[in-house]
Design a protein around this motif. Structure first.
Motif, PDB file in Angstrom:
ATOM      1  N   VAL A  48     -15.468  -9.167  26.115  1.00  0.00           N
ATOM      2  CA  VAL A  48     -14.497  -9.030  26.513  1.00  0.00           C
ATOM      3  C   VAL A  48     -13.544  -8.323  27.273  1.00  0.00           C
ATOM      4  O   VAL A  48     -13.210  -8.543  28.560  1.00  0.00           O
ATOM      5  CB  VAL A  48     -13.852  -8.218  24.676  1.00  0.00           C
ATOM      6  N   LEU A  49     -14.245  -7.196  27.977  1.00  0.00           N
ATOM      7  CA  LEU A  49     -13.267  -5.800  28.667  1.00  0.00           C
ATOM      8  C   LEU A  49     -13.769  -6.923  30.047  1.00  0.00           C
ATOM      9  O   LEU A  49     -13.109  -7.383  30.643  1.00  0.00           O
ATOM     10  CB  LEU A  49     -13.630  -4.810  29.210  1.00  0.00           C
ATOM     11  N   ALA A  85     -11.498 -10.284  30.183  1.00  0.00           N
ATOM     12  CA  ALA A  85     -10.119 -10.223  30.773  1.00  0.00           C
ATOM     13  C   ALA A  85      -9.709  -9.406  31.657  1.00  0.00           C
ATOM     14  O   ALA A  85      -8.698  -9.740  32.292  1.00  0.00           O
ATOM     15  CB  ALA A  85      -9.442  -7.909  29.513  1.00  0.00           C
ATOM     16  N   ARG A  95     -10.340  -8.336  20.299  1.00  0.00           N
ATOM     17  CA  ARG A  95      -9.429  -7.041  21.103  1.00  0.00           C
ATOM     18  C   ARG A  95      -8.526  -6.505  21.056  1.00  0.00           C
ATOM     19  O   ARG A  95      -8.796  -5.374  20.552  1.00  0.00           O
ATOM     20  CB  ARG A  95      -8.188  -7.998  22.355  1.00  0.00           C
ATOM     21  N   GLU A  96      -7.579  -6.627  19.231  1.00  0.00           N
ATOM     22  CA  GLU A  96      -7.145  -5.887  18.527  1.00  0.00           C
ATOM     23  C   GLU A  96      -8.190  -4.608  18.109  1.00  0.00           C
ATOM     24  O   GLU A  96      -7.610  -3.143  17.643  1.00  0.00           O
ATOM     25  CB  GLU A  96      -6.482  -6.419  17.892  1.00  0.00           C
ATOM     26  N   LEU A 151     -10.594 -14.667  19.751  1.00  0.00           N
ATOM     27  CA  LEU A 151     -10.924 -13.232  20.589  1.00  0.00           C
ATOM     28  C   LEU A 151      -9.836 -12.169  21.128  1.00  0.00           C
ATOM     29  O   LEU A 151     -10.230 -10.928  21.018  1.00  0.00           O
ATOM     30  CB  LEU A 151     -11.355 -13.737  21.985  1.00  0.00           C
ATOM     31  N   LEU A 152      -8.973 -13.490  20.190  1.00  0.00           N
ATOM     32  CA  LEU A 152      -7.262 -11.820  20.591  1.00  0.00           C
ATOM     33  C   LEU A 152      -8.375 -10.802  19.430  1.00  0.00           C
ATOM     34  O   LEU A 152      -7.040  -9.124  18.973  1.00  0.00           O
ATOM     35  CB  LEU A 152      -6.360 -12.268  20.699  1.00  0.00           C
ATOM     36  N   LEU A 188      -7.238  -1.576  27.065  1.00  0.00           N
ATOM     37  CA  LEU A 188      -8.245  -1.987  27.074  1.00  0.00           C
ATOM     38  C   LEU A 188      -7.905  -2.404  28.392  1.00  0.00           C
ATOM     39  O   LEU A 188      -9.319  -2.770  29.265  1.00  0.00           O
ATOM     40  CB  LEU A 188      -7.738  -3.503  26.701  1.00  0.00           C
ATOM     41  N   LEU A 248     -11.012  -4.069  18.806  1.00  0.00           N
ATOM     42  CA  LEU A 248     -11.590  -2.921  20.109  1.00  0.00           C
ATOM     43  C   LEU A 248     -10.855  -1.819  19.901  1.00  0.00           C
ATOM     44  O   LEU A 248     -11.939  -0.627  20.296  1.00  0.00           O
ATOM     45  CB  LEU A 248     -12.020  -3.392  21.420  1.00  0.00           C
ATOM     46  N   SER A 260     -11.231  -2.291  31.497  1.00  0.00           N
ATOM     47  CA  SER A 260     -11.819  -3.322  31.919  1.00  0.00           C
ATOM     48  C   SER A 260     -11.609  -3.194  33.727  1.00  0.00           C
ATOM     49  O   SER A 260     -12.283  -3.740  34.420  1.00  0.00           O
ATOM     50  CB  SER A 260     -11.114  -4.891  32.080  1.00  0.00           C
ATOM     51  N   ARG A 319     -17.282  -5.964  23.695  1.00  0.00           N
ATOM     52  CA  ARG A 319     -16.635  -5.463  24.207  1.00  0.00           C
ATOM     53  C   ARG A 319     -17.350  -5.222  25.781  1.00  0.00           C
ATOM     54  O   ARG A 319     -15.917  -5.891  25.822  1.00  0.00           O
ATOM     55  CB  ARG A 319     -17.073  -3.294  24.017  1.00  0.00           C
ATOM     56  N   TRP A 347      -2.656  -2.903  24.872  1.00  0.00           N
ATOM     57  CA  TRP A 347      -3.176  -3.677  26.040  1.00  0.00           C
ATOM     58  C   TRP A 347      -3.387  -2.911  27.503  1.00  0.00           C
ATOM     59  O   TRP A 347      -4.561  -3.800  27.977  1.00  0.00           O
ATOM     60  CB  TRP A 347      -2.836  -4.839  25.912  1.00  0.00           C
TER      61      TRP A 347
END
Length: 220
Positions: A91-92, A95, A31-32, A27-28, A118, A34, A122, A88, A115
């Motif tokens: 994940v948000l 987070a 994240r990148e 998932l990281l 993001l 996204l 979120s 998206r 980060w």
């Protein structure tokens, strides 16, 4: 397919999702990506602590499962497919949920300015946007992004706002994440000099409310 990869063996949507994205680091990587396509070396640099062999394994698996597209040449980067981009919102939300578990930002913990972008996404609650047409700009270390509110819609975009922002905030990544985790209020950060904000009071309060940071907002 790696023999060490774990599968849940359950006929369930959540278990099926975790079969694809439940491994450590996966998932990281999402994240990148996204934030846009990244080359292999850029991903490796953005994920401190992840070895090159493990990154290669995860990328190969995600490409095989249709979550990522493989770059056609060295000038291109890995990118999320349409299926990958559907991650998206989950994940948000994850987070944002995870901010409630953040402790003190110890020196051995990495934090990257992007980060913060993001984190802002979120934290946005579009229901608090209000009937305004304005933008809020954030400078987190060397990264700039902004939130634009218009016609009840909210967009978080990379880069500076093209016009005059109603509020401009400047801080560092550690402070920004601490504020997002509600370990530090914006007003405490202002008083300590870790945050500066330029704009009229009404715009600052509207931005704070939009991000769930106004006084009286429930904590995580």
């Amino acid at each position: 397919m790696s023999h060490s990869r774990r599968y849940y063996g359950q006929y369930c949507g959540l278990a099926s999702a975790l079969d694809v994205i439940g491994e450590r680091w996966t998932l990281l990587i999402v994240r990148e990506l996204l934030l846009g396509p990244k080359r292999y070396g850029e991903l490796l640099a953005a994920l401190p602590g992840m070895g090159t062999n493990l990154l290669a394994d995860r990328l190969k698996f995600l490409v095989e499962n249709g979550v990522l597209t493989k770059p056609a040449n060295r000038d291109q980067g890995y990118a999320l497919t349409e299926v990958g981009r559907q991650l998206r919102d989950p994940v948000l939300k994850l987070a944002n949920w995870g901010m409630g578990f953040l402790g003190r930002p110890d020196d051995d913990l990495e934090v990257r300015p992007h980060w913060g972008f993001l984190a802002v996404q979120s934290m946005i609650d579009a229901n608090r946007a209000g009937d305004v047409d304005e933008a809020y700009e954030f400078h987190v270390d060397d990264v700039v992004f902004h939130i634009q509110v218009a016609d009840g819609q909210v967009k978080a975009l990379e880069g500076p706002y093209g016009g005059e922002a109603a509020m401009v905030a400047r801080t560092d990544a550690y402070t920004f994440v601490e504020i997002g985790a509600k370990r530090l209020t914006p007003f405490e950060a202002l008083a300590s000099g870790r945050l500066s904000m330029i704009g009229d009071v009404e715009s600052i309060m509207r931005c704070s409310a939009l991000l769930g940071l106004a006084p009286g907002t429930p904590t995580h």
